[in-house]
Design a protein around this motif. Structure first.
Motif, PDB file in Angstrom:
ATOM      1  N   TRP A   1     -87.930  54.909 -96.917  1.00 46.32           N
ATOM      2  CA  TRP A   1     -87.422  56.079 -96.226  1.00 46.32           C
ATOM      3  C   TRP A   1     -85.938  55.918 -95.935  1.00 46.32           C
ATOM      4  O   TRP A   1     -85.352  54.853 -96.117  1.00 46.32           O
ATOM      5  CB  TRP A   1     -88.195  56.288 -94.923  1.00 46.32           C
ATOM      6  N   GLY A   2     -85.340  56.985 -95.432  1.00 44.50           N
ATOM      7  CA  GLY A   2     -83.926  56.957 -95.087  1.00 44.50           C
ATOM      8  C   GLY A   2     -83.686  57.471 -93.693  1.00 44.50           C
ATOM      9  O   GLY A   2     -84.613  57.890 -92.990  1.00 44.50           O
ATOM     10  N   PHE A   3     -82.419  57.439 -93.300  1.00 48.01           N
ATOM     11  CA  PHE A   3     -82.022  57.837 -91.951  1.00 48.01           C
ATOM     12  C   PHE A   3     -80.859  58.808 -92.021  1.00 48.01           C
ATOM     13  O   PHE A   3     -79.961  58.648 -92.850  1.00 48.01           O
ATOM     14  CB  PHE A   3     -81.623  56.613 -91.126  1.00 48.01           C
ATOM     15  N   ILE A   4     -80.891  59.807 -91.165  1.00 50.45           N
ATOM     16  CA  ILE A   4     -79.818  60.788 -91.058  1.00 50.45           C
ATOM     17  C   ILE A   4     -79.212  60.660 -89.680  1.00 50.45           C
ATOM     18  O   ILE A   4     -79.901  60.855 -88.669  1.00 50.45           O
ATOM     19  CB  ILE A   4     -80.334  62.211 -91.296  1.00 50.45           C
ATOM     20  N   ALA A   5     -77.926  60.288 -89.642  1.00 50.91           N
ATOM     21  CA  ALA A   5     -77.231  60.072 -88.369  1.00 50.91           C
ATOM     22  C   ALA A   5     -78.023  59.139 -87.457  1.00 50.91           C
ATOM     23  O   ALA A   5     -78.118  59.348 -86.248  1.00 50.91           O
ATOM     24  CB  ALA A   5     -76.961  61.408 -87.681  1.00 50.91           C
TER      25      ALA A   5
ATOM     26  N   VAL B   1     -82.024  59.525 -98.753  1.00 50.02           N
ATOM     27  CA  VAL B   1     -81.802  58.491 -99.757  1.00 50.02           C
ATOM     28  C   VAL B   1     -80.904  59.019-100.866  1.00 50.02           C
ATOM     29  O   VAL B   1     -81.170  60.077-101.443  1.00 50.02           O
ATOM     30  CB  VAL B   1     -83.142  58.000-100.353  1.00 50.02           C
ATOM     31  N   GLN B   2     -79.826  58.267-101.152  1.00 49.67           N
ATOM     32  CA  GLN B   2     -78.920  58.621-102.228  1.00 49.67           C
ATOM     33  C   GLN B   2     -78.930  57.510-103.286  1.00 49.67           C
ATOM     34  O   GLN B   2     -79.093  56.343-102.954  1.00 49.67           O
ATOM     35  CB  GLN B   2     -77.484  58.776-101.718  1.00 49.67           C
ATOM     36  N   VAL B   3     -78.722  57.907-104.541  1.00 51.69           N
ATOM     37  CA  VAL B   3     -78.700  56.936-105.630  1.00 51.69           C
ATOM     38  C   VAL B   3     -77.551  57.262-106.569  1.00 51.69           C
ATOM     39  O   VAL B   3     -77.206  58.430-106.783  1.00 51.69           O
ATOM     40  CB  VAL B   3     -80.046  56.921-106.398  1.00 51.69           C
ATOM     41  N   ARG B   4     -76.952  56.202-107.111  1.00 54.11           N
ATOM     42  CA  ARG B   4     -75.946  56.318-108.173  1.00 54.11           C
ATOM     43  C   ARG B   4     -76.321  55.348-109.273  1.00 54.11           C
ATOM     44  O   ARG B   4     -76.606  54.172-109.010  1.00 54.11           O
ATOM     45  CB  ARG B   4     -74.542  55.993-107.660  1.00 54.11           C
TER      46      ARG B   4
END
Length: 358
Positions: free
Chosen positions: A219-223, A309-312
């Motif tokens: 999972w991810g987190f926003i602020a 979640v961001q991916v490059r």
């Protein structure tokens, strides 16, 4: 077991095989300077006698609070790197002679109800130029209370069109949802099972697949707050894959080695169009002068995000290098490589052109 506070920096290659000049300190400095939280994996082949391109650098940085960790073994959302994989699967069918990039979608998907079905081509879908309705304009599309149909052939994506095919590109998940249906119509195998059969299986992936639900991915987190749960399966062939960063690295290296596509198909997939912002087929391909490099470097870029979640994913074919980064928290600014500044630019410069390496 929950991973803990400190960021971990390690070479995964035996000492005898590691190039002594790989810029470990330089890479770590770039990452620490941004307080990056997530995973980064880099592979390259500095020795022309080697043909395996193993991962030579990996970084795991997690936030310190215990509830921001996750059990070992959970995987990342690949988000729109899925589109890059779909493009590979399409090009494999192009090589097999079962798909023509410039034939209308209706050629392969006669049941597609879109008004653009007879004019939008497979290439238009790959380049986001098909003029289909866009789920981004209907945020409820991804919610559990969505009452419409997500069937890519007869549902939302087949609804009122946004414009004529072949114009400027406009990012749209429907394009790849429909491509998933095209692949199934042509092969008789659903797009996710096709991925497992033609890519994940042959390359030996252990934990990759298509979303069965959020509990299987990190999972991810926003602020600073954990994001709300979303039904990740609703993204389908536009963003529906998950797996480890190393799995993406393996795909990148297989492309550079010619394992997945022949040279003509790969060249077609990686042909960036300057008139379309260097959009190629399922990815962007351009040249940029990285800091420390004497000549411009060819970059194949695929980006994505789902929730926080961001991916490059970056492939540098001339350098025989691949760089994959997953960030677990928003806001985090990767920057734009082509602008010559920002995290991604500094990361690629440190990896590909350490201390002025040409």
């Amino acid at each position: 077991m929950i991973r803990t506070l400190a960021a971990v920096l390690a070479l995964s290659l035996p000492a005898a095989a590691a190039a002594k000049d790989f810029p470990i300190d330089e890479m770590g400095a770039v990452i620490r300077a941004t307080k990056f939280e997530g995973d980064i994996v880099i592979s390259d082949s500095t020795d022309p006698a080697r043909d395996d391109y193993p991962a030579r650098f990996s970084w795991t940085g997690l936030l310190p609070e215990p509830d921001r960790g996750w059990p070992d073994g959970l995987t990342w959302r690949w988000a729109s790197v899925t589109k890059q994989v779909i493009a590979i699967l399409v090009m494999k069918q192009v090589e097999a002679g079962t798909i023509d990039l410039d034939k209308p979608v209706a050629t392969y998907l006669p049941a597609f109800r879109s008004a653009n079905a007879g004019t939008a081509t497979i290439r238009n879908l790959l380049q986001h130029r098909a003029g289909l309705p866009n789920p981004a304009d209907a945020p409820e599309f991804y919610r559990t209370d969505f009452t419409g149909s997500r069937d890519p052939v007869t549902g939302f994506c087949a609804g009122p069109v946004a414009g004529a095919p072949g114009g400027d590109w406009a990012y749209n998940n429907c394009d790849y949802m429909v491509l998933g249906a095209v692949l199934e119509a042509v092969t008789g195998v659903s797009w996710d099972k096709l991925f497992m059969r033609d890519i994940a299986g042959p390359l030996g992936f252990e934990f990759a697949g298509a979303y069965p639900g959020e509990q299987f991915t990190r999972w991810g987190f926003i602020a600073g707050k954990r994001e709300e749960e979303v039904d990740l399966s609703t993204y389908g062939a536009s963003a529906g894959l998950y797996g480890e960063p190393d799995d993406i690295i393996v795909i990148d290296n297989a492309l550079m080695r010619g394992q997945l596509l022949g040279p003509e198909a790969l060249a077609e997939m990686w042909k960036g169009d300057p008139a379309l912002g260097y959009m190629a087929l399922g990815q962007w391909v351009f040249e940029v002068r990285l800091k420390g490099c004497a000549e411009p470097v060819k970059i194949v870029e695929r980006r994505g995000d789902v929730g926080a979640v961001q991916v490059r994913n970056f492939i540098l074919p001339d350098k025989q290098m691949a760089v994959v980064a997953f960030a677990q928290e928003k806001p985090f600014d990767f920057g734009e490589v082509w602008q010559g500044s920002g995290f991604s630019y500094d990361l690629l410069s440190a990896a590909a052109c350490p201390q002025g390496t040409p």
